[in-house]
Design a protein around this motif. Structure first.
Motif, PDB file in Angstrom:
ATOM      1  N   UNK A   1      22.553 -20.053 -13.187  1.00 20.11           N
ATOM      2  CA  UNK A   1      22.342 -20.550 -14.540  1.00 20.11           C
ATOM      3  C   UNK A   1      21.543 -21.847 -14.524  1.00 20.11           C
ATOM      4  N   UNK A   2      21.925 -22.780 -13.661  1.00 18.68           N
ATOM      5  CA  UNK A   2      21.212 -24.054 -13.561  1.00 18.68           C
ATOM      6  C   UNK A   2      19.761 -23.814 -13.147  1.00 18.68           C
ATOM      7  N   UNK A   3      19.544 -22.951 -12.155  1.00 17.77           N
ATOM      8  CA  UNK A   3      18.173 -22.651 -11.719  1.00 17.77           C
ATOM      9  C   UNK A   3      17.354 -22.020 -12.833  1.00 17.77           C
ATOM     10  N   UNK A   4      17.960 -21.099 -13.591  1.00 20.67           N
ATOM     11  CA  UNK A   4      17.239 -20.466 -14.698  1.00 20.67           C
ATOM     12  C   UNK A   4      16.890 -21.484 -15.780  1.00 20.67           C
ATOM     13  N   UNK A   5      17.826 -22.373 -16.088  1.00 23.84           N
ATOM     14  CA  UNK A   5      17.554 -23.404 -17.095  1.00 23.84           C
ATOM     15  C   UNK A   5      16.438 -24.351 -16.640  1.00 23.84           C
ATOM     16  N   UNK A   6      16.458 -24.720 -15.370  1.00 22.34           N
ATOM     17  CA  UNK A   6      15.385 -25.560 -14.828  1.00 22.34           C
ATOM     18  C   UNK A   6      14.041 -24.840 -14.890  1.00 22.34           C
ATOM     19  N   UNK A   7      14.048 -23.551 -14.590  1.00 21.69           N
ATOM     20  CA  UNK A   7      12.810 -22.767 -14.621  1.00 21.69           C
ATOM     21  C   UNK A   7      12.248 -22.703 -16.041  1.00 21.69           C
ATOM     22  N   UNK A   8      13.105 -22.461 -17.020  1.00 18.89           N
ATOM     23  CA  UNK A   8      12.672 -22.444 -18.425  1.00 18.89           C
ATOM     24  C   UNK A   8      12.108 -23.803 -18.807  1.00 18.89           C
ATOM     25  N   UNK A   9      12.775 -24.859 -18.400  1.00 10.16           N
ATOM     26  CA  UNK A   9      12.315 -26.213 -18.700  1.00 10.16           C
ATOM     27  C   UNK A   9      10.930 -26.471 -18.104  1.00 10.16           C
ATOM     28  N   UNK A  10      10.738 -26.082 -16.845  1.00 12.24           N
ATOM     29  CA  UNK A  10       9.421 -26.273 -16.200  1.00 12.24           C
ATOM     30  C   UNK A  10       8.341 -25.453 -16.889  1.00 12.24           C
ATOM     31  N   UNK A  11       8.680 -24.216 -17.294  1.00 19.03           N
ATOM     32  CA  UNK A  11       7.698 -23.383 -18.004  1.00 19.03           C
ATOM     33  C   UNK A  11       7.289 -24.028 -19.325  1.00 19.03           C
ATOM     34  N   UNK A  12       8.296 -24.456 -20.091  1.00 20.75           N
ATOM     35  CA  UNK A  12       8.012 -25.054 -21.398  1.00 20.75           C
ATOM     36  C   UNK A  12       7.237 -26.360 -21.279  1.00 20.75           C
ATOM     37  N   UNK A  13       7.465 -27.101 -20.205  1.00 18.05           N
ATOM     38  CA  UNK A  13       6.769 -28.377 -20.004  1.00 18.05           C
ATOM     39  C   UNK A  13       5.402 -28.190 -19.350  1.00 18.05           C
ATOM     40  N   UNK A  14       5.060 -26.953 -18.983  1.00 10.99           N
ATOM     41  CA  UNK A  14       3.776 -26.694 -18.339  1.00 10.99           C
ATOM     42  C   UNK A  14       3.704 -27.247 -16.926  1.00 10.99           C
ATOM     43  N   UNK A  15       4.853 -27.356 -16.257  1.00  9.99           N
ATOM     44  CA  UNK A  15       4.886 -27.963 -14.927  1.00  9.99           C
ATOM     45  C   UNK A  15       4.844 -26.944 -13.789  1.00  9.99           C
ATOM     46  N   UNK A  16       4.664 -25.686 -14.112  1.00 12.29           N
ATOM     47  CA  UNK A  16       4.572 -24.685 -13.049  1.00 12.29           C
ATOM     48  C   UNK A  16       3.100 -24.425 -12.766  1.00 12.29           C
ATOM     49  N   UNK A  17       2.739 -24.612 -11.534  1.00  9.16           N
ATOM     50  CA  UNK A  17       1.363 -24.363 -11.091  1.00  9.16           C
ATOM     51  C   UNK A  17       1.372 -23.139 -10.184  1.00  9.16           C
ATOM     52  N   UNK A  18       0.480 -22.215 -10.453  1.00  4.69           N
ATOM     53  CA  UNK A  18       0.409 -21.003  -9.646  1.00  4.69           C
ATOM     54  C   UNK A  18      -0.366 -21.265  -8.363  1.00  4.69           C
ATOM     55  N   UNK A  19       0.077 -20.663  -7.276  1.00  4.33           N
ATOM     56  CA  UNK A  19      -0.628 -20.707  -5.994  1.00  4.33           C
ATOM     57  C   UNK A  19      -1.321 -19.357  -5.831  1.00  4.33           C
ATOM     58  N   UNK A  20      -2.533 -19.278  -6.345  1.00  2.00           N
ATOM     59  CA  UNK A  20      -3.239 -18.001  -6.397  1.00  2.00           C
ATOM     60  C   UNK A  20      -3.801 -17.609  -5.040  1.00  2.00           C
ATOM     61  N   UNK A  21      -3.660 -16.308  -4.747  1.00  4.17           N
ATOM     62  CA  UNK A  21      -4.205 -15.738  -3.525  1.00  4.17           C
ATOM     63  C   UNK A  21      -4.467 -14.252  -3.768  1.00  4.17           C
ATOM     64  N   UNK A  22      -5.222 -13.639  -2.883  1.00  2.00           N
ATOM     65  CA  UNK A  22      -5.475 -12.199  -2.948  1.00  2.00           C
ATOM     66  C   UNK A  22      -4.254 -11.470  -2.386  1.00  2.00           C
ATOM     67  N   UNK A  23      -3.762 -10.492  -3.136  1.00  2.00           N
ATOM     68  CA  UNK A  23      -2.543  -9.777  -2.755  1.00  2.00           C
ATOM     69  C   UNK A  23      -2.746  -8.274  -2.902  1.00  2.00           C
TER      70      UNK A  23
END
Length: 178
Positions: free
Chosen positions: A9-31
């Motif tokens: 629950x805590x991890x999910x809430x932190x993840x939502x918070x980071x998404x809403x704050x725009x603090x998640x940066x993608x590490x793009x690569x070819x997959x």
């Protein structure tokens, strides 16, 4: 078990918070699409076995590589697969498929990942509530652990990748999340 639930629950809430704050940066690569699907399946492999689900996987070997964040794509698929397992009664079927523009109405340069199940499905009212933190009012849903945050997190991560979460569902007939 309660400590694990609280940690999730805590991890999910932190993840939502980071998404809403725009603090998640993608590490793009070819997959390779199959590798991403296989990794997501490995994270939830105990769930379909424990619930005696049939698992079907359809990922053509000739799909072009995709550009994405491996960890985040695996996270998205794992959320959707876990939900399919949780809300599909014992003995049901879950199908994972990936298709490209040469096989379906997928736009050029994109892939369509789909998770389908023969689970409890959702009403039109339930589908309208998927934009929020949501858990349906169904006996099978109530009896399962969860926070109702997984779809919101998956949607945010899909949008960061330039995609869109699409849902088709019908009560007692299952759901498809693409």
């Amino acid at each position: 078990a309660n400590v694990n639930r609280m940690g999730k629950l805590v991890n999910d809430l932190l993840e939502i918070s980071r998404l809403e704050a725009g603090r998640i940066k993608l590490k793009l690569e070819q997959l390779q699409p199959k590798e991403v699907v296989d990794e997501a399946l490995a994270t939830i492999q105990v769930e379909p076995e424990a619930r005696e689900h049939s698992l079907e996987v359809h990922v053509p070997g000739d799909l072009l590589p995709l550009t994405g964040d491996r960890d985040r794509l695996v996270q998205i698929l794992a959320y959707l697969l876990s939900n399919a397992c949780l809300y599909t009664p014992k003995g049901g079927t879950i199908c994972v498929s990936v298709s490209g523009p040469d096989r379906t109405a997928v736009p050029p340069g994109q892939l369509l990942f789909s998770i389908s199940d023969t689970g409890i499905g959702m009403s039109a009212e339930d589908l309208a509530n998927l934009d929020k933190f949501f858990r349906a009012d169904h006996d099978l849903v109530i009896s399962q652990p969860g926070t109702g945050l997984g779809i919101s997190i998956a949607r945010g991560l899909i949008e960061l990748h330039g995609g869109e979460l699409m849902v088709e569902s019908e009560p007692d007939r299952g759901s498809t999340f693409s």
